[in-house]
Design a protein around this motif. Structure first.
Motif, short mmCIF file in Angstrom:
data_model
loop_
_atom_site.label_atom_id
_atom_site.label_comp_id
_atom_site.label_asym_id
_atom_site.label_seq_id
_atom_site.Cartn_x
_atom_site.Cartn_y
_atom_site.Cartn_z
N ALA A 251 71.83 74.52 40.33
CA ALA A 251 70.48 73.95 40.42
C ALA A 251 70.52 72.43 40.28
CB ALA A 251 69.59 74.57 39.34
N GLU A 252 71.37 71.93 39.37
CA GLU A 252 71.46 70.49 39.14
C GLU A 252 72.08 69.79 40.35
OE1 GLU A 252 70.27 68.93 36.53
OE2 GLU A 252 69.79 70.65 35.25
N SER A 253 73.18 70.34 40.89
CA SER A 253 73.84 69.69 42.03
C SER A 253 72.94 69.71 43.26
CB SER A 253 75.17 70.38 42.33
OG SER A 253 74.98 71.74 42.69
N THR A 254 72.20 70.79 43.44
CA THR A 254 71.28 70.86 44.58
C THR A 254 70.20 69.79 44.48
OG1 THR A 254 71.64 73.25 44.80
CG2 THR A 254 69.65 72.35 45.82
N SER A 258 69.76 66.41 46.95
CA SER A 258 68.52 66.24 47.71
C SER A 258 67.95 64.83 47.56
CB SER A 258 67.47 67.26 47.24
OG SER A 258 67.05 66.98 45.91
N GLN A 259 68.48 64.06 46.61
CA GLN A 259 68.00 62.70 46.40
C GLN A 259 68.76 61.73 47.29
OE1 GLN A 259 65.31 62.46 44.19
NE2 GLN A 259 65.63 64.68 44.29
N GLN A 260 68.10 60.65 47.66
CA GLN A 260 68.74 59.67 48.54
C GLN A 260 69.78 58.83 47.80
OE1 GLN A 260 65.96 57.08 50.49
NE2 GLN A 260 67.51 56.16 51.81
N ASP A 261 69.51 58.48 46.56
CA ASP A 261 70.38 57.62 45.75
C ASP A 261 70.94 58.45 44.61
OD1 ASP A 261 71.58 55.74 44.14
OD2 ASP A 261 70.02 54.23 44.42
N HIS A 262 72.15 58.95 44.74
CA HIS A 262 72.72 59.85 43.74
C HIS A 262 72.96 59.19 42.38
CE1 HIS A 262 74.38 62.62 47.17
NE2 HIS A 262 73.06 62.54 47.15
N ARG A 269 67.92 61.56 35.61
CA ARG A 269 68.04 62.88 34.97
C ARG A 269 68.46 62.75 33.51
NH1 ARG A 269 66.83 67.18 33.19
NH2 ARG A 269 67.85 69.17 33.69
N LEU A 270 69.39 61.84 33.23
CA LEU A 270 69.81 61.63 31.84
C LEU A 270 68.65 61.11 30.99
CD1 LEU A 270 73.33 59.98 32.36
CD2 LEU A 270 72.81 62.35 31.74
N ARG A 271 67.87 60.21 31.57
CA ARG A 271 66.72 59.68 30.83
C ARG A 271 65.69 60.77 30.57
NH1 ARG A 271 65.84 54.94 33.44
NH2 ARG A 271 66.71 53.71 31.72
N SER A 272 65.50 61.66 31.52
CA SER A 272 64.53 62.74 31.32
C SER A 272 64.99 63.70 30.22
CB SER A 272 64.31 63.49 32.63
OG SER A 272 65.46 64.23 33.00
N LEU A 295 71.60 53.30 29.03
CA LEU A 295 71.14 53.65 30.38
C LEU A 295 70.65 52.41 31.13
CD1 LEU A 295 69.25 57.01 29.69
CD2 LEU A 295 71.44 56.72 30.87
N ASN A 296 70.02 51.50 30.40
CA ASN A 296 69.59 50.24 31.02
C ASN A 296 70.80 49.42 31.47
OD1 ASN A 296 66.86 50.72 30.68
ND2 ASN A 296 66.76 49.73 28.68
N GLU A 297 71.89 49.46 30.68
CA GLU A 297 73.11 48.77 31.09
C GLU A 297 73.68 49.38 32.37
OE1 GLU A 297 76.00 47.12 28.07
OE2 GLU A 297 75.02 48.64 26.84
#
Length: 403
Positions: A251-254, A258-262, A269-272, A295-297
């Motif tokens: 589910a995660e890889s799919t 599907s996103q343009q910028d992996h 996803r990590l931030r969520s 994450l900002n870095e």
């Protein structure tokens, strides 16, 4: 008549030399293809993995080991460094440094031996041959036509040619220095990726995996392990799907694919995940801030890499350098022919050949370095990032427990 025979002899020598050069290029090109171009292969089909209801460190390490079996089967997992000589496209070891810093006589001998197989030499050789042929044409015209000879002798080519060297040197210095700055900046950003990802995986092990949710903690680690490969794929235009499908649950890889910028999707996803744990009161605000800072870095370093990729050195520099070099190489044979005391046609050809190689070679290097990502050791950097992340989880298993 004697002069005509003399120039026909020179042309014959150049033709034979060109034939020998072509044979050398063919052999060297074979080495280049074998060492730096991945052979297109279909990766071995991975057995349909049934993801367990509960993820584990052993499963994570097992997926990493499977990924290692796919090396050299796809572009993203293929080493691309130049194998016949020292290269910036690989991470250096102590042995590489020892070989690089040997005594000068041995170093020069090795570099001369690899001269004709050098990618830079092969790139500039056609331009050098055109310059030599132009020099032969100029000398032939001067010897055959009295009007051309009078014009060359009266025109101040031999004194004015020196005025070309200053603008050429300035343009080459500006362009080369700027290109090297881009290369070093890109390399620093990948070092930052490794440092920040290692820190994030350590935080995940100690503040998510151990006390809160092992599946979520490992999911963060899996995303971080794939991050370097995704950056490599985006910056080099390579397909990273095999990495994502190996390291992430279906589910995660799919979702990521599907996103343009992996890479940006991974950070999002990590931030969520961190935000969700914080909202549920399971993650202290101080730890949340630590996650956010790192994450900002990652986002900042990712933005720098994208800027380097999307914004070249202003092409005006490249165009101007090419035009000035063409004028210099155009007038150089005329200046040499009209130089008092320089009567040997062979000497003129030798001077034209080496000056062309020097100036055009420097310009070629600056153009090559301007796009730094094909030159960076991105395979070893991505693999190192993945290894550092996995080490954090593997070390936790063996770490003495606090009382």
């Amino acid at each position: 008549m004697a002069a005509s025979k003399h120039y026909r002899l020179i042309c014959s020598i150049v033709a034979v030399g060109s034939l020998l050069f072509n044979l050398t290029i063919i052999e060297a090109a074979k080495d280049v293809v074998e060492s730096s171009v991945a052979v297109t292969k279909f990766p071995p089909s991975q057995p349909q993995k049934k993801w367990p209801q509960r993820d584990s460190i052993e499963d994570f390490l097992s997926d990493r080991r499977y990924l290692e079996t796919l090396v050299n089967t796809t572009d993203i997992l293929t080493k691309s460094h130049w194998k016949r000589d020292s290269s910036y496209t690989k991470s250096w070891t102590n042995e590489d440094w020892e070989r690089h810093q040997i005594k000068s006589i041995h170093r020069y001998t090795r570099h001369i031996q690899s001269w004709f197989s050098s990618p830079t030499f092969l790139s500039v050789l056609p331009t050098i041959l055109v310059s030599v042929l132009w020099a032969i044409t100029c000398m032939s015209a001067v010897s055959r036509f009295r009007s051309v000879e009078n014009f060359v002798n009266k025109a101040p080519f031999s004194t004015s040619i020196s005025s070309f060297t200053s603008p050429i040197s300035i343009l080459l210095a500006l362009k080369t220095n700027r290109a090297l700055n881009r290369l070093f900046e890109a390399r620093n950003m990948f070092g930052l990726f490794i440092r920040v990802s290692t820190s994030l995986s350590g935080l995940s092990v100690n503040y998510i995996y151990q006390p809160i949710d092992k599946d979520l903690g490992l999911l963060v680690g899996r995303y971080l392990a794939a991050y370097g490969w995704c950056m490599k794929g985006q910056l080099r235009g390579e397909d990273d799907s095999i990495v994502l499908e190996t390291l992430l649950p279906p589910a995660e890889s799919t979702w990521v694919l599907s996103q343009q910028d992996h890479p940006s999707a991974i950070v999002f996803r990590l931030r969520s995940i961190v935000a969700d744990l914080t909202k549920r009161g399971k993650l202290p605000n101080a730890i949340t801030k630590s996650f956010e800072d790192r994450l900002n870095e990652l986002e900042r370093a990712m933005g720098v890499c994208k800027r380097i990729k999307a914004s070249p050195i202003p092409p005006t520099f490249t165009r101007m350098t090419s035009r000035v070099l063409c004028m210099f190489l155009c007038f150089l044979p005329l200046a040499l022919v009209s130089t008092p005391g320089l009567k040997s046609p062979l000497a003129v050809l030798v001077i034209v050949t080496f000056l062309s190689y020097i100036f055009v070679g420097i310009d070629e290097i600056s153009v090559e370095v301007e796009n730094p990502f094909p030159l960076l050791p991105m395979f070893s950097l991505s693999s190192n990032l993945e290894q550092k992340v996995a080490d954090q989880f593997e070390s936790y298993q063996d770490m003495p427990k606090s009382r």
